[in-house]
Design a protein around this motif. Structure first.
Motif, PDB file in Angstrom:
ATOM      1  N   SER A   1      40.630  35.441  41.428  1.00 17.14           N
ATOM      2  CA  SER A   1      39.965  36.706  41.371  1.00 17.14           C
ATOM      3  C   SER A   1      38.334  36.422  41.304  1.00 17.14           C
TER       4      SER A   1
ATOM      5  N   TRP B   1      43.160  42.572  47.443  1.00 15.73           N
ATOM      6  CA  TRP B   1      43.007  43.218  46.116  1.00 15.73           C
ATOM      7  C   TRP B   1      42.004  44.562  46.290  1.00 15.73           C
TER       8      TRP B   1
ATOM      9  N   ASP C   1      36.329  40.445  45.225  1.00 12.41           N
ATOM     10  CA  ASP C   1      37.694  41.172  45.563  1.00 12.41           C
ATOM     11  C   ASP C   1      37.299  42.566  46.150  1.00 12.41           C
TER      12      ASP C   1
ATOM     13  N   ILE D   1      37.886  33.417  48.401  1.00 18.97           N
ATOM     14  CA  ILE D   1      37.804  33.505  46.823  1.00 18.97           C
ATOM     15  C   ILE D   1      38.276  32.099  46.382  1.00 18.97           C
TER      16      ILE D   1
ATOM     17  N   CYS E   1      38.125  42.262  49.691  1.00 19.45           N
ATOM     18  CA  CYS E   1      39.287  41.393  49.934  1.00 19.45           C
ATOM     19  C   CYS E   1      40.657  42.537  50.240  1.00 19.45           C
TER      20      CYS E   1
END
Length: 392
Positions: A147, A158, A152, A299, A155
């Motif tokens: 994370s 997420w 995020d 990430i 993303c």
């Protein structure tokens, strides 16, 4: 989740396809194919991806795939000549070319700026990055591996989850120590330290009592926090977790051992396109789209180094919260993927048997990381929201 395209509405929650407002009957494989195409974000979906997702990896012929594509086109008012909705990309696969709007994963757009990030010192002085957004009762998403509070937000794995939860709660979240924007170089990766980080975030935001959402390795952290601070927790929704770390439990059928995962991390962490990375992601999210894979790789590259990822993996594989279970007095929802290759469903069964007030929910998926294009994702979100609001 509801996808709208052309004159069609595809509701994965109700497993219903409508065209011009009228229900259209389709076979389950055709519905799954349409759901996959509608959730692909306009990216080309290869035959291999279709086989993995729709046919669960079974060996099927090109003729079978063509028959299902033709049935899907017929259901949405398309055909192989016009290809206004589904286009065949020679030698590559198929592409949803009709514009798609999505309801049910609404909220801040992917291009929205991430919420303001603040810092709090944990009990041992390590700095923990945290942020919050949304409106409603407080829900804390416990920090976990892979994370990054800023990344995020863009993303496709997420962001839909954060946006959906933010529709119903004020969602508080933070980067786990050793990752993201929190302190990277830390030698304290104990379960108590992780629980202290959660406590520090709760305290920094002036929260007296909260609901908790935790996934994977965050689950033992949530259990330890709830056992130590029963007055601070109202309910907990736990997904794909465990109470006994990998190195201390007997391997379940199909479960991958620690050395295999560590080897994949060392060889392919953040190296887009490498066979090792592909194998690693196939364990965590085998049905991810290329765009989702690319985002998670980004990430990986910016959240933690390969060396630190190995140390974190070794630490979380040794987390044990078994003794905490009897001291968790709040209602707990345990959701778990049926074919999870990272932490077996039996771990949630084990917790359900030992927690004083728990209910168990099996999800028909093999993805350890929940993917928003799946019907199981919508079921998970509905269950978490209802449960944490006290309705379930």
């Amino acid at each position: 989740m509801i996808h709208r395209f052309a004159d069609c509405t595809l509701d994965t929650g109700r497993h219903e396809l409508c065209r011009d407002g009228m229900p259209v009957h389709v076979e389950p494989q055709v519905f799954a194919l349409l759901a996959m195409m509608a959730g692909s974000g306009g990216e080309v979906v290869s035959k291999d991806e279709l086989i993995a997702r729709v046919w669960k990896g079974l060996n099927v012929s090109d003729a079978t795939i063509s028959a299902r594509i033709n049935a899907a086109r017929k259901a949405v008012g398309d055909d192989g000549t016009a290809q206004r909705v589904i286009r065949t990309v020679p030698k590559l696969g198929f592409q949803m070319v009709a514009p798609v709007t999505v309801e049910g994963a609404a909220g801040p757009a992917k291009t929205s700026a991430a919420p303001a990030i603040r810092y709090v010192a944990s009990a041992d002085g390590e700095l923990i990055a945290h942020a919050h957004h949304g409106a409603g009762p407080p829900l804390v998403r416990v920090g976990h591996w892979l994370s990054h509070l800023e990344l995020d937000w863009d993303c496709p794995v997420w962001q839909p989850l954060m946006a959906r939860l933010g529709e119903h709660f004020t969602l508080y979240q933070y980067d786990q120590r050793g990752t993201g924007l929190s302190t990277r170089d830390t030698g304290n990766l104990s379960l108590d330290a992780f629980a202290d980080d959660l406590a520090a975030v709760v305290e920094a935001n002036g929260l007296t009592r909260v609901a908790i959402f935790a996934a994977s390795q965050a689950v033992p952290v949530a259990l330890r926090f709830a056992a130590r601070h029963p007055e601070r927790v109202s309910r907990m929704a736990l997904y794909g977790g465990y109470s006994v770390g990998r190195v201390y439990r007997e391997a379940a059928p199909g479960e991958v051992d620690e050395e295999t995962i560590l080897g994949l991390i060392r060889a392919g962490w953040g190296r887009e396109g490498s066979a090792f990375l592909n194998a690693f992601l196939a364990l965590f999210m085998p049905d991810a789209t290329p765009g989702q894979v690319k985002s998670i790789v980004r990430i990986q590259q910016q959240s933690v180094s390969a060396e630190s990822a190995v140390l974190l993996r070794q630490a979380v594989d040794r987390l044990v919260a078994e003794d905490d279970l009897a001291h968790v007095r709040v209602p707990v929802l345990l959701a778990h993927a049926r074919e999870d290759a990272i932490h077996p469903f039996s771990q949630s069964q084990r917790m359900a048997a030992k927690l004083p007030d728990a209910r168990l929910m099996m999800l028909d998926t093999r993805n350890h990381m929940p993917l928003p294009q799946e019907e199981s994702w919508e079921k998970l979100m509905q269950a978490v929201i209802s449960f944490c609001l006290g309705d379930g």
